[in-house]
Design a protein around this motif. Structure first.
Motif, short mmCIF file in Angstrom:
data_model
loop_
_atom_site.label_atom_id
_atom_site.label_comp_id
_atom_site.label_asym_id
_atom_site.label_seq_id
_atom_site.Cartn_x
_atom_site.Cartn_y
_atom_site.Cartn_z
N GLU A 1 0.83 -1.21 0.00
CA GLU A 1 0.00 0.00 0.00
C GLU A 1 0.86 1.26 0.00
N PHE A 2 1.95 1.24 0.75
CA PHE A 2 2.85 2.39 0.75
C PHE A 2 3.50 2.59 -0.62
N ILE A 3 3.86 1.50 -1.26
CA ILE A 3 4.46 1.59 -2.60
C ILE A 3 3.44 2.17 -3.59
N LEU A 4 2.21 1.71 -3.53
CA LEU A 4 1.17 2.24 -4.42
C LEU A 4 0.88 3.70 -4.14
N LEU A 5 0.84 4.08 -2.87
CA LEU A 5 0.61 5.47 -2.49
C LEU A 5 1.75 6.35 -2.99
N PHE A 6 2.98 5.92 -2.78
CA PHE A 6 4.15 6.67 -3.24
C PHE A 6 4.15 6.79 -4.77
N GLY A 7 3.81 5.72 -5.46
CA GLY A 7 3.73 5.75 -6.93
C GLY A 7 2.67 6.73 -7.41
N GLY A 8 1.52 6.75 -6.75
CA GLY A 8 0.46 7.69 -7.12
C GLY A 8 0.87 9.13 -6.90
N ILE A 9 1.55 9.39 -5.80
CA ILE A 9 2.03 10.75 -5.53
C ILE A 9 3.05 11.16 -6.57
N MET A 10 3.93 10.25 -6.96
CA MET A 10 4.95 10.56 -7.97
C MET A 10 4.30 10.89 -9.32
N VAL A 11 3.25 10.18 -9.69
CA VAL A 11 2.55 10.45 -10.94
C VAL A 11 1.96 11.86 -10.92
N VAL A 12 1.33 12.23 -9.82
CA VAL A 12 0.73 13.55 -9.69
C VAL A 12 1.80 14.63 -9.75
N VAL A 13 2.92 14.42 -9.08
CA VAL A 13 4.02 15.40 -9.09
C VAL A 13 4.59 15.55 -10.48
N LEU A 14 4.81 14.45 -11.18
CA LEU A 14 5.36 14.51 -12.54
C LEU A 14 4.41 15.23 -13.49
N LEU A 15 3.12 14.99 -13.36
CA LEU A 15 2.14 15.69 -14.20
C LEU A 15 2.15 17.19 -13.90
N ALA A 16 2.26 17.55 -12.64
CA ALA A 16 2.30 18.96 -12.27
C ALA A 16 3.56 19.63 -12.83
N ILE A 17 4.69 18.96 -12.76
CA ILE A 17 5.94 19.50 -13.32
C ILE A 17 5.81 19.66 -14.82
N TYR A 18 5.23 18.69 -15.49
CA TYR A 18 5.07 18.76 -16.95
C TYR A 18 4.17 19.95 -17.33
N MET A 19 3.07 20.12 -16.62
CA MET A 19 2.15 21.23 -16.92
C MET A 19 2.81 22.57 -16.62
N TYR A 20 3.55 22.67 -15.54
CA TYR A 20 4.23 23.91 -15.17
C TYR A 20 5.32 24.25 -16.18
N ASN A 21 6.00 23.23 -16.68
CA ASN A 21 7.04 23.44 -17.70
C ASN A 21 6.41 24.00 -18.97
N ASN A 22 5.28 23.46 -19.39
CA ASN A 22 4.59 23.98 -20.58
C ASN A 22 4.13 25.42 -20.36
N TYR A 23 3.65 25.72 -19.16
CA TYR A 23 3.21 27.07 -18.84
C TYR A 23 4.37 28.05 -18.94
N LEU A 24 5.51 27.69 -18.39
CA LEU A 24 6.67 28.57 -18.43
C LEU A 24 7.18 28.75 -19.86
#
Length: 60
Positions: A10-33
């Motif tokens: 469960e911790f591995i799945l939770l950590f993986g889900g958080i990483m996906v959200v963070v990577l998507l946020a970085i990708y969107m912020y990079n496009n914005y910049l």
């Protein structure tokens, strides 16, 4: 029953889900910049061209 394996999974799945959200946020912020820097550069070029046009009137 041994629940340590389930907890670890469960911790591995939770950590993986958080990483996906963070990577998507970085990708969107990079496009914005990237879009923002394009607008700034475009505006600066237009202002420079306008200033050159204004200076051209002094040399006629």
């Amino acid at each position: 029953m041994d629940d340590s394996g389930q907890t670890s999974a469960e911790f591995i799945l939770l950590f993986g889900g958080i990483m996906v959200v963070v990577l998507l946020a970085i990708y969107m912020y990079n496009n914005y910049l990237s879009d923002l820097s394009g607008e700034i550069s475009s505006r600066e070029v237009n202002e420079f061209n306008n200033e050159l046009s204004n200076l051209k009137s002094y040399f006629k």
